[in-house]
Design an enzyme around this catalytic site. Structure first.
Site: not given
Length: 693
Positions: A16, A56, A125, A241
């Site tokens: 992320d 991500d 994303h 996530h």
């Protein structure tokens, strides 16, 4: 750091990174790529054998040129070099990288000199979209900078094949699962359509690590991936996530594996989970020893301080004294800024020195969020809430002192106990509270669209599918999402009408309108089409629905609730015949099937999840109450009239195909289709006119 020994595999773990988040902001726009660059330099300076990135990497699936440039620059500076990569690949990589022409790991490509290979999966994303289902990691893989594994092309049947590595005596099996919509993945696991392949040779010597990017906790009954769904032969699960960083391994006693949640490297929302210290992790694994995890705090991540207060807890404040309330809140923010600056100095250490002038001459501005409960006192002496200033005007007082000078403060009220009121009023208050709490108080377009569609009963388009298409259009910048969705739904509606004998034989528009209402009512109460036996004739299904003498459709389900998994410790009686894949001798794999126990804490709601999420490729449909008024059949607007020739042409092609095909071999176009909505009146009239001609 020294090089690891010949039997230790040293791995840097991150997730992320959200490169490109808020990149147009003049203060925080460069935070994400600067932190990612720091992470890659940590990997280089610590001489790791590989980097694992659990989704991500980018904040959007169409990153800007600036974001892509910064990521590619950091990857080249950190990963290219003369240091030999000591990981020996034992399995056939083409079974993992089967989706493009480059079917090998990048460090074995003779055209590249890769010192540290990066293995990454796609998140929600930066997921794959478009005709070719490409994501930003595919571009990085084609350029030879990363290895994008765990890609999912068919969400209803997932096969997870590991990459097998060896260094000295240590053997590593690396599994990956890219982000899949949580409800769909929950259903796929539940229906037993997820298979894991495990090494068959020297089973006890493999260290099994898996990267996932899903919700870790249940937001609804099915909108997450339970740990109990994962097989128990795994040793470590790296969970992406979730942005909250948990800087240690969490053991799952039921499945007997450890879970690491690295969290995000940049704060993308002002909430409690993001206020914790950001870390990157170095994991060392060795055959016969417990894994060693070393958390490394990130110095480039901006300091974030969050505090929640209630005005009624301050005894000297009065609800009507707005000036005193504002002064008190200003003092609170100034204290938080001072606290954040001290924490930043401690984090930077020798990099910042006020007297000698360190490398960093000016402290980075902190992120500050003060949540204020301005609910009035409950002693009934005052019937008004505390009078507070406009949050934007209040926040602008701190320009130059904080990084988020537009949203320093957030006012909220506690939910009071519901008094006597009608049901609609209670529902409205609940919806209002839900909207206010969405995305840290920021209202989303999807929330407004969903709220609008929930109050409507569309005649043609399913509400859930339309909401998903709007989400793709807004969040993913898919400009053709709405057009593709509408065109697909029109084709499905035409299929329903063509396969209905009563519609084709009818000539009276009034009777056809009445028939359409019956179709709509039948669709709203139609059984799950996914449970209809696969070889059932579609025409028989429609005849059963529209016939006055039959009201029920007998159907059977050909699916069981087993979960297909591989378990190297499962007793022989619970195993099915193995299925071997074509891999080299050392990396031979097998597939086994078993029904693992599911924890009582997991709620599987068949009535809710199956009704809402038994979607096909059209995003799914929604059930709504059907009115029998004539208003259900509305006329076309000018934009809708332009689509009518397209529908007529589609019906013309289908009719000609239908005439040329024997009735016994009619195409089953809607075997898996769920209920749909009623076409509009002018479309029906056009169909009738065409039929008469």
């Amino acid at each position: 750091m020294d090089y690891p020994s010949e039997d230790i595999i040293r791995i840097l773990i991150t997730t992320d990174n959200h490169v490109g988040y808020n990149e147009n902001d003049p203060i925080t726009g460069d935070d994400s790529w600067k932190t990612f660059h720091e992470i890659m330099m940590i990997a280089k300076n610590n001489n790791v054998d590989m980097v694992l990135q659990a989704g991500d990497l980018f904040h959007v699936n169409k990153p800007s040129k600036k974001s892509m440039y910064q990521v590619m620059k950091s990857l080249r500076l950190a990963c290219m070099g003369d240091k030999p990569c000591e990981l020996e690949l034992l399995s056939d990589p083409s079974l993992v990288f089967y989706y493009n022409e480059f079917t090998n790991v990048n460090y074995e490509d003779p055209n590249y000199n890769v010192a540290i290979p990066v293995f990454c999966i796609a998140g929600n994303h930066d997921d794959a979209t478009g005709d070719s289902l490409l994501c930003p990691m595919d571009l990085l893989q084609v350029s030879g900078l990363v290895n994008n594994f765990g890609k999912v092309l068919e969400t209803d049947k997932i096969k997870i094949t590991p990459l097998l590595f060896q260094k000295g005596k240590t053997k590593l099996a690396l599994y990956g699962l890219a982000s899949v919509r949580d409800e769909r993945l929950f259903r796929t696991f539940k229906e037993g359509n997820v298979t894991f392949e495990v090494p068959t040779m020297l089973q006890d010597e493999w260290v099994n690590i898996m990267c996932v990017h899903q919700n870790h906790t249940g937001h609804t009954n099915t909108a997450f991936l339970p740990e109990q769904f994962l097989p128990d032969f795994l040793d470590l699960v790296i969970w992406g996530h979730e942005h909250e960083c948990i800087p240690h391994l969490v053991h799952n006693p039921t499945k007997n594996f450890d879970v690491l949640q690295p969290g995000s490297s940049v704060a993308t929302s002002l909430c409690d989970a993001e206020a914790k210290t950001k870390y990157v992790f170095i994991l060392e694994i060795e055959q016969g020893r417990s894994p060693v995890l070393k958390p490394i705090p990130l110095t480039t991540s901006r300091t974030f301080i969050m505090r929640t207060i209630a005005l009624q807890d301050v005894s000297y404040l009065r609800p009507h004294d707005k000036e005193s309330i504002t002064k008190y809140l200003v003092n609170q923010v100034e204290e938080m800024i001072e606290e954040a600056n001290e924490e930043t100095k401690k984090k930077l250490g020798d990099l910042y020195n006020e007297s000698d002038g360190g490398i960093i001459s000016e402290l980075p501005l902190p992120l500050i969020r003060l949540r204020v409960d301005y609910t009035g006192p409950e002693d009934k002496q005052s019937i008004i809430d505390y009078q507070v200033e406009n949050p934007r005007r209040f926040s602008n007082r701190f320009v130059g002192s904080v990084a988020n000078s537009n949203n320093v403060i957030q006012f909220f009220k506690r939910k009071k106990s519901a008094k006597k009121s009608n049901v609609d009023s209670q529902r409205l208050n609940t919806e209002f509270d839900r909207i206010i709490e969405d995305k840290d108080g920021e209202l989303e377009v999807q929330t407004l669209v969903n709220d609008l569609l929930s109050k409507m009963s569309l005649s043609l388009l399913p509400e859930v599918g339309l909401n998903e298409a709007v989400k793709q259009f807004v969040d993913k910048d898919e400009k053709s999402a709405l057009k593709e969705f509408i065109d697909k739904e029109i084709v499905n509606e035409v299929d329903i009408l063509i396969n209905n004998k009563e519609f084709l034989d009818g000539n009276n528009p009034d009777e056809l309108k009445k028939l359409i209402k019956q179709v709509k009512r039948a669709n709203s109460s139609r059984p799950d089409s996914s449970n209809i036996e696969k070889n059932t004739n579609v025409q028989d299904v429609f005849d059963a629905e529209f016939s006055t003498s039959r009201t029920n459709i007998s159907h059977t389900s050909s699916k069981d609730d087993d979960i297909i998994m591989s378990d190297i410790e499962e007793p022989p009686a619970a195993k099915l015949p193995s299925k071997k894949s074509k891999t080299p001798a050392k990396g031979r794999t097998r597939t086994t099937k078993r029904t693992p126990p599911i924890s009582d804490s997991i709620v599987i709601s068949d009535s809710g999840e199956e009704d809402i999420y038994r979607d096909n490729d059209n995003f799914g449909n929604n059930n709504n109450d059907v009115s029998e008024d004539e208003d259900d059949l509305i006329t076309l607007t000018s934009d809708e009239e332009e689509a009518t020739p397209r529908i007529i042409e589609t019906i013309k092609k289908k009719n000609s195909r239908k005439k040329a095909t024997p009735s016994s071999t009619k195409r089953s176009a809607l075997a898996g289709k769920k209920e749909t909505k009623t076409p509009k009146t002018d479309i029906l009239q056009s169909l009738l006119n065409k039929k008469r001609r």
